[in-house]
Motif scaffolding. Structure first.
Motif: not given
Length: 297
Positions: A33-43
């Motif tokens: 299966t495919k996996g994805y990385i969801c990134l959150f960055v503090c501005l």
């Protein structure tokens, strides 16, 4: 090049103003299966948070968002790419483009976050440089992933562990140097846990008399010291602008332009007319509304 937006230069709690983006796909061993990385960055502090997503659906993204806010606190504003920024990318990004540019996804997302008092802002289409903050963070994450994983597949648990370790590495990177003898550099980790991830925690102080401890005052003083260094050392380094230093004539309504599209075949061109111009606070136009023979954007 424009001035930095206010959310980048105003002191705020980590992840109060965040950028969001996806990376992938990565092949996971379970059933290929495919996996994805969801990134959150503090501005503000440049800290990152990574979540592993199993597919590209609105429900999965909202689940990632809930896990992120459960650990890092609720955001007041989130910025992200518009899906059309992926036009011209490799075929592997087609599903990502379909999700992010879907009107239904954007509508459900905005409605869900509005119920929690969170504002969601999309950058203009075909303008990925508006999201340079999360693009550079994604580049750092992908660099570590390529070095460690290569072409080999990992299980979900292995990938989850790996992205947690990668986020610790990226969050420990120096933002700026300071000649202080106790703290010779400032990193995003200082704002998240009060020290670098590589620093050994202090020893147990429970055996000391309570009147010898002034814990919260020391903690508050240390936290204010981090922000003082952020203002004096890091913020000043952001003022340099390496490109787009020459002023050009403003784009105006009724100007005719060519739309750059990497998917077009050779010798095919899309002319468009400017129907709206959106000047910034300094009066320079960096975003416009275009009308082609088939659509407006």
């Amino acid at each position: 090049m424009a001035d930095l937006p206010g959310v980048r230069i105003t002191e705020a709690l980590p992840f109060q103003h965040s950028g969001c983006d996806y990376a992938g796909p990565f092949i996971l061993k379970e059933r290929k299966t495919k996996g994805y990385i969801c990134l959150f960055v503090c501005l503000v502090t440049s800290a990152i948070h990574l979540e592993l997503a199993t597919d590209l659906s609105t429900d999965t993204f909202l689940a990632c968002l809930r896990r992120f806010m459960s650990l890092r606190g609720k955001c007041s504003q989130i910025f992200s790419d518009n899906g059309t920024n992926f036009v011209g990318a490799k075929r592997a990004l087609d599903e990502m483009q379909q999700l992010l540019s879907s009107q239904e996804h954007q509508r459900n997302l905005t409605r869900s976050l509005a119920n929690n008092g969170i504002k969601w802002s999309f950058i203009p289409p075909h303008s990925p440089h508006w999201g340079g903050k999360w693009e550079s963070s994604l580049r750092s994450v992908k660099l570590h992933l390529r070095r460690i994983v290569g072409k080999s597949g990992l299980t979900f648990e292995q990938m989850q562990t790996l992205i947690a370790q990668i986020s610790a590495v990226v969050n420990s990177r120096p933002l700026c140097y300071t000649p202080d003898t106790d703290l010779n550099y400032l990193s995003p980790a200082h704002f998240l846990i009060g020290r670098p991830f590589t620093t050994v925690p202090e020893g147990d102080l429970t055996h000391l008399p309570i009147n010898r401890l002034d814990y919260w005052q020391n903690l508050q003083s240390m936290y204010q010291g981090f922000w003082k260094r952020w203002h004096q050392e890091h913020l000043t380094s952001l003022q340099q602008r390496q490109k787009w230093s020459n002023k050009e004539r403003n784009i105006a309504v009724d100007n005719v332009v060519l739309v750059k599209d990497s998917n077009l075949p050779p010798a095919a061109w899309i002319p468009a007319r400017v129907v709206e111009a959106h000047p910034g606070p300094d009066g320079l136009v960096r975003a416009v509304k275009l009308k082609t023979s088939t659509s407006q954007f």
